[in-house]
Design a protein around this motif. Structure first.
Motif, PDB file in Angstrom:
ATOM      1  N   ASN A 174       0.821  -1.211   0.000  1.00 19.75           N
ATOM      2  CA  ASN A 174       0.000   0.000   0.000  1.00 19.75           C
ATOM      3  C   ASN A 174       0.860   1.268   0.000  1.00 19.75           C
ATOM      4  O   ASN A 174       0.368   2.351   0.296  1.00 19.75           O
ATOM      5  N   THR A 175       2.131   1.115  -0.318  1.00 18.45           N
ATOM      6  CA  THR A 175       3.057   2.235  -0.268  1.00 18.45           C
ATOM      7  C   THR A 175       3.419   2.684  -1.676  1.00 18.45           C
ATOM      8  O   THR A 175       3.734   1.854  -2.537  1.00 18.45           O
ATOM      9  N   GLY A 176       3.402   3.995  -1.867  1.00 18.30           N
ATOM     10  CA  GLY A 176       3.760   4.548  -3.167  1.00 18.30           C
ATOM     11  C   GLY A 176       5.256   4.489  -3.415  1.00 18.30           C
ATOM     12  O   GLY A 176       6.052   4.165  -2.520  1.00 18.30           O
ATOM     13  N   PRO A 177       5.685   4.819  -4.635  1.00 18.65           N
ATOM     14  CA  PRO A 177       7.100   4.780  -4.974  1.00 18.65           C
ATOM     15  C   PRO A 177       7.923   5.749  -4.127  1.00 18.65           C
ATOM     16  O   PRO A 177       7.432   6.781  -3.655  1.00 18.65           O
ATOM     17  N   ALA A 178       9.199   5.393  -3.969  1.00 17.28           N
ATOM     18  CA  ALA A 178      10.133   6.304  -3.309  1.00 17.28           C
ATOM     19  C   ALA A 178      10.722   7.232  -4.366  1.00 17.28           C
ATOM     20  O   ALA A 178      11.308   6.768  -5.349  1.00 17.28           O
ATOM     21  N   ILE A 179      10.552   8.554  -4.187  1.00 20.12           N
ATOM     22  CA  ILE A 179      11.104   9.531  -5.121  1.00 20.12           C
ATOM     23  C   ILE A 179      12.515   9.867  -4.663  1.00 20.12           C
ATOM     24  O   ILE A 179      12.717  10.384  -3.557  1.00 20.12           O
ATOM     25  N   THR A 180      13.491   9.535  -5.511  1.00 25.73           N
ATOM     26  CA  THR A 180      14.886   9.638  -5.099  1.00 25.73           C
ATOM     27  C   THR A 180      15.579  10.898  -5.590  1.00 25.73           C
ATOM     28  O   THR A 180      16.550  11.343  -4.980  1.00 25.73           O
ATOM     29  N   GLN A 181      15.117  11.495  -6.686  1.00 31.90           N
ATOM     30  CA  GLN A 181      15.809  12.677  -7.206  1.00 31.90           C
ATOM     31  C   GLN A 181      14.886  13.459  -8.132  1.00 31.90           C
ATOM     32  O   GLN A 181      14.133  12.865  -8.907  1.00 31.90           O
ATOM     33  N   ILE A 182      14.978  14.781  -8.040  1.00 32.67           N
ATOM     34  CA  ILE A 182      14.278  15.673  -8.970  1.00 32.67           C
ATOM     35  C   ILE A 182      15.290  16.714  -9.453  1.00 32.67           C
ATOM     36  O   ILE A 182      16.076  17.256  -8.665  1.00 32.67           O
ATOM     37  N   THR A 183      15.261  16.922 -10.745  1.00 31.77           N
ATOM     38  CA  THR A 183      16.065  18.022 -11.295  1.00 31.77           C
ATOM     39  C   THR A 183      15.129  18.959 -12.056  1.00 31.77           C
ATOM     40  O   THR A 183      14.130  18.500 -12.603  1.00 31.77           O
ATOM     41  N   PRO A 184      15.433  20.276 -12.077  1.00 33.85           N
ATOM     42  CA  PRO A 184      16.535  20.986 -11.394  1.00 33.85           C
ATOM     43  C   PRO A 184      16.393  20.910  -9.877  1.00 33.85           C
ATOM     44  O   PRO A 184      15.353  20.531  -9.345  1.00 33.85           O
ATOM     45  N   GLY A 185      17.472  21.322  -9.186  1.00 32.70           N
ATOM     46  CA  GLY A 185      17.439  21.299  -7.743  1.00 32.70           C
ATOM     47  C   GLY A 185      16.502  22.344  -7.166  1.00 32.70           C
ATOM     48  O   GLY A 185      15.974  23.202  -7.880  1.00 32.70           O
ATOM     49  N   ASN A 186      16.325  22.251  -5.854  1.00 29.10           N
ATOM     50  CA  ASN A 186      15.410  23.181  -5.199  1.00 29.10           C
ATOM     51  C   ASN A 186      15.922  24.617  -5.338  1.00 29.10           C
ATOM     52  O   ASN A 186      17.093  24.910  -5.102  1.00 29.10           O
ATOM     53  N   ARG A 187      15.004  25.516  -5.793  1.00 27.92           N
ATOM     54  CA  ARG A 187      15.261  26.941  -6.002  1.00 27.92           C
ATOM     55  C   ARG A 187      16.358  27.168  -7.046  1.00 27.92           C
ATOM     56  O   ARG A 187      17.042  28.197  -7.041  1.00 27.92           O
ATOM     57  N   ALA A 188      16.489  26.187  -7.951  1.00 34.61           N
ATOM     58  CA  ALA A 188      17.421  26.365  -9.055  1.00 34.61           C
ATOM     59  C   ALA A 188      16.866  27.400 -10.020  1.00 34.61           C
ATOM     60  O   ALA A 188      15.647  27.596 -10.143  1.00 34.61           O
ATOM     61  N   LEU A 189      17.789  28.089 -10.712  1.00 36.53           N
ATOM     62  CA  LEU A 189      17.394  29.076 -11.706  1.00 36.53           C
ATOM     63  C   LEU A 189      17.185  28.395 -13.051  1.00 36.53           C
ATOM     64  O   LEU A 189      18.013  27.584 -13.489  1.00 36.53           O
ATOM     65  N   ARG A 239      15.648  29.122 -17.256  1.00 36.60           N
ATOM     66  CA  ARG A 239      15.364  30.187 -18.204  1.00 36.60           C
ATOM     67  C   ARG A 239      14.798  29.571 -19.482  1.00 36.60           C
ATOM     68  O   ARG A 239      14.832  28.358 -19.681  1.00 36.60           O
ATOM     69  N   GLY A 240      14.267  30.409 -20.327  1.00 42.06           N
ATOM     70  CA  GLY A 240      13.694  29.981 -21.577  1.00 42.06           C
ATOM     71  C   GLY A 240      12.193  29.777 -21.466  1.00 42.06           C
ATOM     72  O   GLY A 240      11.606  29.788 -20.378  1.00 42.06           O
ATOM     73  N   ALA A 241      11.525  29.537 -22.597  1.00 42.81           N
ATOM     74  CA  ALA A 241      10.078  29.282 -22.584  1.00 42.81           C
ATOM     75  C   ALA A 241       9.770  27.932 -21.954  1.00 42.81           C
ATOM     76  O   ALA A 241       8.718  27.739 -21.342  1.00 42.81           O
ATOM     77  N   GLN A 242      10.684  26.956 -22.130  1.00 37.29           N
ATOM     78  CA  GLN A 242      10.549  25.631 -21.526  1.00 37.29           C
ATOM     79  C   GLN A 242      11.891  25.216 -20.938  1.00 37.29           C
ATOM     80  O   GLN A 242      12.957  25.675 -21.383  1.00 37.29           O
ATOM     81  N   PHE A 243      11.796  24.366 -19.961  1.00 37.90           N
ATOM     82  CA  PHE A 243      13.027  23.815 -19.387  1.00 37.90           C
ATOM     83  C   PHE A 243      12.784  22.349 -19.052  1.00 37.90           C
ATOM     84  O   PHE A 243      11.663  21.903 -18.851  1.00 37.90           O
ATOM     85  N   LYS A 244      13.844  21.579 -19.045  1.00 35.28           N
ATOM     86  CA  LYS A 244      13.738  20.137 -18.795  1.00 35.28           C
ATOM     87  C   LYS A 244      13.767  19.853 -17.300  1.00 35.28           C
ATOM     88  O   LYS A 244      14.598  20.405 -16.575  1.00 35.28           O
ATOM     89  N   THR A 245      12.828  19.026 -16.866  1.00 33.09           N
ATOM     90  CA  THR A 245      12.817  18.572 -15.479  1.00 33.09           C
ATOM     91  C   THR A 245      12.694  17.051 -15.477  1.00 33.09           C
ATOM     92  O   THR A 245      11.996  16.466 -16.315  1.00 33.09           O
ATOM     93  N   THR A 246      13.365  16.402 -14.558  1.00 37.08           N
ATOM     94  CA  THR A 246      13.347  14.928 -14.471  1.00 37.08           C
ATOM     95  C   THR A 246      13.075  14.496 -13.042  1.00 37.08           C
ATOM     96  O   THR A 246      13.290  15.272 -12.089  1.00 37.08           O
ATOM     97  N   VAL A 247      12.604  13.256 -12.922  1.00 29.91           N
ATOM     98  CA  VAL A 247      12.384  12.659 -11.610  1.00 29.91           C
ATOM     99  C   VAL A 247      12.827  11.204 -11.680  1.00 29.91           C
ATOM    100  O   VAL A 247      12.665  10.533 -12.699  1.00 29.91           O
ATOM    101  N   ASN A 248      13.408  10.747 -10.617  1.00 26.00           N
ATOM    102  CA  ASN A 248      13.790   9.343 -10.480  1.00 26.00           C
ATOM    103  C   ASN A 248      13.096   8.765  -9.257  1.00 26.00           C
ATOM    104  O   ASN A 248      12.889   9.472  -8.252  1.00 26.00           O
TER     105      ASN A 248
END
Length: 488
Positions: free
Chosen positions: A312-327, A329-338
């Motif tokens: 009954n436990t959801g996945p463990a989220i191990t990493q998100i990019t960009p980092g917290n309060r990262a800068l 720019r641009g109209a779109q930016f790439k974000t990932t999650v592991n």
């Protein structure tokens, strides 16, 4: 010649035999039938072998068997040792009849005796339980019910061996038949014999099954509810069992950790539903032992056991990019999650967009206006459990400000040999990453610490020196100053 009688070992002369007129027989005494082989009032069946008795001084040469005054058959002297066979027509059933035995000697004299009997030409009847066509296994108890009052014996013959395998001669008219080790159709017949010798044959077959049901599959729910995957389960889940067998299925029991939780009853006729179990696994994460027990109508059963992980436990989220309060720019930016999950991750979702279906899960996010942007990632495992994590980034699409505060003016003449100072003022609300000095279009120096200052060795360049600074903020935005041209 005188007749002689032997008494012991002494011969006694009885005198000459009386003279007999020519052309006449000397035997005038008829045979005496002392028994017909029957008694008055006896009940006889369709066929009866009689062993009558008689006496005659010269011997019996022929015997006639009569029924109601009509000769059925004549027997010569050589046939008499096997008895007389009486065949009774079926139409005489239920009537009284006269059976006569008439004996003849060689001289033609005859004597006879008659017995009045009751005729019963109908064979016995009975109803078998279980009836023909039934499924049986192991040592089968067969019972005859609704039997004739005059039933004397029941025998069971197995056509596979041709032998009698069971017999009963008295109520409650039960027999046992050992079918152990056999599976398939068994042709048999019963012989019912009544007290008069009438026989009724009952032919049929039984379906022998000594193997029991087979559980060929246990299906866990799949799309779209995603409640069970590869032996892992959560919440309320419907499990189904695939069961095969020669005999009809009677029920399927569902046991969890040794406790009976549900029973799927199978109707005797009509549709054949798929056995199922709606299992409420609760919210506790654990490993449960699931047993599926399938019973056929003969009581034979098979058990399938599986260890099931309740998750009954959801996945463990191990990493998100960009980092917290990262800068960004641009109209779109790439974000990932592991992330990771024992049940596997089915999908990743970010604020209105599903990610690519592989790790690391990636999305091109819209930047929007300058300022704070909250990214909300949701990972869902293959059981439907979810986990959510947020990340705040800073959207910065504003270029930094850059001013050369100290340097020769555009068009100024500088020494041919010497060093010229250049000072730069660079500002940005999210900070300056670096300032670059370009001479004649090439980067010749960099400075990352305020205040930003450079020295130009004029001797290293030509008669005309073009000077410019380029400023990068920490988001990657860039600003260039105007070009100043010096002469030396």
């Amino acid at each position: 010649m005188a007749a002689v009688t032997l008494l012991g070992s002494t011969a006694v002369a009885l005198g000459p035999a009386p003279a007999v007129a020519a052309g006449t027989s000397s035997d005038v005494d008829a045979p005496v039938v002392t028994s017909t082989g029957l008694v008055d009032g006896q009940i006889i069946g369709r066929g009866q072998r009689l062993f009558p008795s008689w006496t005659d001084d010269s011997g019996v040469s022929k015997v006639d068997l009569l029924l109601n005054g009509a000769v059925l058959r004549s027997y010569a002297n050589g046939e008499l040792d096997r008895g007389l066979y009486l065949t009774v027509p079926a139409q005489l059933h239920g009537t009284d009849a006269d059976v006569t035995v008439r004996a003849f000697d060689a001289a033609g004299n005859h004597g006879e005796a008659t017995s009045r009997v009751h005729i019963d030409t109908e064979g016995p009847h009975a109803t078998l339980s279980p009836p023909f066509g039934s499924f049986v296994s192991g040592v089968v108890t067969l019972t005859a019910i609704d039997v004739s009052d005059d039933l004397a014996q029941i025998s069971l013959f197995d056509h596979a061996t041709g032998r009698e395998v069971a017999k009963t001669t008295a109520a409650p008219w039960t027999m046992t038949w050992d079918t152990t080790g056999r599976t398939g159709g068994a042709q048999v017949h019963f012989e019912l014999t009544d007290k008069t010798g009438n026989v009724t044959f009952l032919y049929g077959s039984y379906a022998v099954d000594n193997t029991g049901p087979a559980i060929t599959g246990l299906r866990f729910p799949t799309q779209p509810d995603h409640t069970v995957v590869d032996g892992r389960i959560k919440g309320l889940s419907r499990l189904t069992a695939m069961v095969d067998g020669r005999s009809p299925l009677e029920r399927v029991e569902w046991w969890v950790d040794g406790t009976l939780r549900s029973t799927s009853r199978i109707p005797a006729a009509g549709s054949y539903p798929v056995p199922y179990f709606d299992w409420d696994t609760g919210n506790e994460n654990r490993t449960a032992v699931l047993e599926v027990r399938a019973y056929d109508i003969l009581g034979q059963h098979t058990t399938l056991t599986r260890r099931v992980v309740i998750d009954n436990t959801g996945p463990a989220i191990t990493q998100i990019t960009p980092g917290n309060r990262a800068l960004v720019r641009g109209a779109q930016f790439k974000t990932t999650v592991n992330g990771s999950d024992p049940s596997g991750i089915r999908e990743a979702y970010l604020s209105g967009a599903f990610s690519v279906p592989k790790t690391p899960f990636t999305v091109l996010a819209s930047a929007g206006k300058d300022g704070l942007r909250t990214l909300t990632w949701t990972l869902t495992d293959r059981l439907g459990n979810t986990s959510t994590a947020q990340r705040v980034v800073i959207v910065d699409n504003t270029k930094p400000k850059a001013t050369i505060t100290k340097a020769p003016a555009n068009g100024a003449k500088v020494k041919g040999k010497g060093k010229v100072k250049v000072a730069v003022s660079a500002t940005d609300r999210n900070g300056i990453s670096r300032v670059e000095l370009l001479v004649n279009g090439k980067v010749v120096a960099k400075d990352t610490a305020a205040s930003y200052a450079f020295t130009v060795n004029t001797a290293r360049y030509g008669k005309k020196i073009k000077v410019q600074v380029r400023v990068y903020d920490k988001a990657g935005n860039v600003t260039k100053s105007s070009v100043r041209t010096w002469r030396r």
